[in-house]
Write a protein that holds these residues in place. Structure first.
Motif, short mmCIF file in Angstrom:
data_model
loop_
_atom_site.label_atom_id
_atom_site.label_comp_id
_atom_site.label_asym_id
_atom_site.label_seq_id
_atom_site.Cartn_x
_atom_site.Cartn_y
_atom_site.Cartn_z
N CYS A 177 51.50 23.14 25.94
CA CYS A 177 50.91 24.15 26.94
C CYS A 177 50.50 23.59 28.20
O CYS A 177 50.39 22.32 27.63
N CYS B 26 46.98 23.27 28.67
CA CYS B 26 46.15 21.99 28.60
C CYS B 26 46.59 21.28 28.06
O CYS B 26 45.57 20.44 27.92
N CYS C 291 49.60 30.42 23.70
CA CYS C 291 48.95 28.79 23.97
C CYS C 291 47.65 29.18 22.85
O CYS C 291 46.69 30.54 23.14
N TYR D 198 45.41 27.37 21.45
CA TYR D 198 44.48 27.02 21.68
C TYR D 198 43.66 27.58 23.32
O TYR D 198 42.69 28.12 22.94
N CYS D 199 44.37 28.33 23.95
CA CYS D 199 43.54 28.53 25.09
C CYS D 199 44.20 29.97 26.04
O CYS D 199 43.93 30.40 27.08
ZN LIG Z 1 46.89 25.74 26.33
#
Ligand SMILES: [Zn+2]
Length: 138
Positions: free
Chosen positions: A8, A10, A35, A37-38
């Protein structure tokens, strides 16, 4: 089924399974891959490299790390060129004369063989060897 390591924007890397590479492409186009995570959809397939553990983000980190190291070495090289005297092939002779005669406090740099370098170190002369990064490379 095919497993991809996804990266990603990020910076996080995670794994995901797809029916095929074309399924991945179409999901990616429709921005349906998010993603974990984000939740961003700016997700890319990581470059596949054999013989490396695929479940971590090592591949990504490695190239980032190499860039950083290279930049540091380049900065280091610039620093040395600016602050030290280039003695070229005479490095071990000059290093000894500085060490024994205490003629100058200015650092020197130049070429030496690993054998010469270890001799100098045995004599208590401070020698640091660094990879000489080529400036022209990126
Ligand atoms: Zn991410």
């Amino acid at each position: 089924m095919i497993k991809y390591d996804l990266t990603c924007k990020c910076g996080e890397t995670f794994e995901s399974w797809f029916a095929s590479s074309s399924e991945f492409d179409s999901l990616c186009r429709k921005k349906l891959i998010k993603c974990i995570y984000c939740e961003s959809s700016s997700v890319k397939k990581s470059v596949m490299a054999p013989n490396l553990p695929s479940k971590s983000n090592k591949i990504f980190e490695k190239s980032k790390l190499e860039k950083n190291i290279k930049k540091q070495l380049l900065d280091f090289r610039k620093y040395i060129e600016k602050n030290c005297r280039n003695v070229g092939e005479n490095f071990s002779r000059e290093a000894r004369s500085i060490h024994y005669d205490k003629k100058t406090s200015k650092g020197i740099y130049g070429k030496t063989t690993p054998e010469e370098a270890s001799e100098l170190i045995e004599e208590g002369i401070e020698v640091v060897s660094i990879p000489w990064v080529d400036k022209s490379e990126n």
